[in-house]
Design a protein around this motif. Structure first.
Motif, short mmCIF file in Angstrom:
data_model
loop_
_atom_site.label_atom_id
_atom_site.label_comp_id
_atom_site.label_asym_id
_atom_site.label_seq_id
_atom_site.Cartn_x
_atom_site.Cartn_y
_atom_site.Cartn_z
N VAL A 267 0.85 -1.19 0.00
CA VAL A 267 0.00 0.00 0.00
C VAL A 267 0.88 1.24 0.00
O VAL A 267 2.05 1.20 0.40
N TRP A 268 0.31 2.35 -0.44
CA TRP A 268 1.02 3.63 -0.39
C TRP A 268 0.95 4.19 1.03
O TRP A 268 -0.12 4.30 1.62
N MET A 269 2.11 4.54 1.56
CA MET A 269 2.18 5.18 2.87
C MET A 269 1.74 6.65 2.74
O MET A 269 1.72 7.20 1.64
N PRO A 270 1.39 7.30 3.85
CA PRO A 270 0.99 8.72 3.78
C PRO A 270 2.08 9.60 3.17
O PRO A 270 3.27 9.31 3.27
N PHE A 271 1.65 10.66 2.56
CA PHE A 271 2.54 11.66 1.94
C PHE A 271 3.49 12.23 2.99
O PHE A 271 3.07 12.58 4.09
N GLU A 272 4.78 12.33 2.66
CA GLU A 272 5.79 12.80 3.62
C GLU A 272 6.68 13.88 3.00
O GLU A 272 6.86 13.93 1.78
N TRP A 273 7.25 14.71 3.88
CA TRP A 273 8.13 15.79 3.46
C TRP A 273 9.55 15.56 3.97
O TRP A 273 9.75 15.26 5.14
N GLU A 274 10.53 15.74 3.08
CA GLU A 274 11.93 15.80 3.50
C GLU A 274 12.26 17.23 3.93
O GLU A 274 13.05 17.44 4.85
N SER A 275 11.67 18.21 3.24
CA SER A 275 11.88 19.63 3.57
C SER A 275 10.53 20.34 3.57
O SER A 275 10.12 20.91 2.56
N PRO A 276 9.81 20.29 4.68
CA PRO A 276 8.47 20.89 4.73
C PRO A 276 8.51 22.40 4.47
O PRO A 276 9.45 23.08 4.89
N PRO A 277 7.50 22.94 3.78
CA PRO A 277 7.44 24.40 3.56
C PRO A 277 7.30 25.19 4.85
O PRO A 277 7.62 26.38 4.89
N MET A 278 6.80 24.56 5.89
CA MET A 278 6.66 25.15 7.23
C MET A 278 5.84 26.44 7.23
O MET A 278 6.22 27.45 7.80
N GLN A 279 4.67 26.39 6.61
CA GLN A 279 3.73 27.48 6.74
C GLN A 279 3.10 27.42 8.13
O GLN A 279 2.86 26.35 8.67
N LEU A 280 2.85 28.58 8.71
CA LEU A 280 2.32 28.65 10.06
C LEU A 280 0.99 27.90 10.17
O LEU A 280 0.11 28.05 9.33
#
Length: 213
Positions: A105-118
């Motif tokens: 199955v596809w795992m949840p979407f993940e970020w290596e470098s999140p945009p970090m919006q408030l």
């Protein structure tokens, strides 16, 4: 013209696009589109694609991702570059759960470098004790005047704080001489100051695990 190199020597060819139809498209539907591309790829091969998951829909004009197929039970779609630097570094992984005979199955979407919006929660590629680490940037508002102030961080299913960073009026919040204590629990951030810091704005970024993983 015999034995000539392929057009563009393998570069400059038009990349296949895997795009969401809207920001409201479900992640599951988008994964089905990725599966359709994988079905035409031999095992242990990779290709460059232009991928636009719902999370990044209409936010990146130019983006390049690498789609790798190990076999029927393992695949990775990983962003390697974007015209919008804030959208670089996300990934999707398809695999089979350990000790399971069920299909992968596809795992949840993940970020290596999140945009970090408030105020936005991001699931990252990092792990703590085997659990996914999430990140959220939070505006605390103004610091208190020689007292304590509590705010809700708004994180659901909060489990374990892994680490945090912060800024107070542009300076490092951690070990700041104006701050006596910072406490973070499952629902609240408490900041205690030893002087009047009521004109200073505070921002924190929390890294944590969740009870739902």
């Amino acid at each position: 013209m015999s034995n000539k190199a392929p057009g563009g020597y393998g570069f400059g060819d038009k990349l296949q696009e895997i795009a969401a139809t809207s920001a409201e498209e479900t992640y599951e539907t988008y994964c089905t589109k990725v599966d359709a591309v994988l079905s035409g790829m031999p095992d242990r091969t990779a290709k460059l694609v232009r991928a636009y998951p719902p999370t990044t829909f209409h936010q990146a004009g130019t983006t390049v991702s690498l789609l790798y197929k190990g076999d029927a039970n393992y695949a990775v779609l990983s962003n390697i570059g974007s015209a919008d630097a804030g959208l670089c570094g996300w990934r999707m992984i398809k695999l089979r759960y350990p000790s399971s005979s069920s299909p992968s199955v596809w795992m949840p979407f993940e970020w290596e470098s999140p945009p970090m919006q408030l105020g936005i929660e991001y699931r990252t590629v990092d792990r703590y004790n085997g659990k996914p680490v999430y990140a959220k940037a939070i505006s605390f508002g103004k610091a208190p005047n020689t007292s304590s102030k509590d705010i809700s961080h708004g994180i659901e299913n909060f489990s374990q704080l892994v680490s945090y960073t912060g800024m107070l009026d542009g300076a490092n919040l951690i070990q700041n001489s104006m701050v006596d204590n910072i406490r973070i629990n499952a629902s609240t951030i408490r900041l205690t100051t030893n002087t009047d810091a009521s004109e200073c704005y505070v921002y924190l970024t929390l890294y944590y695990t969740k009870t739902t993983d």
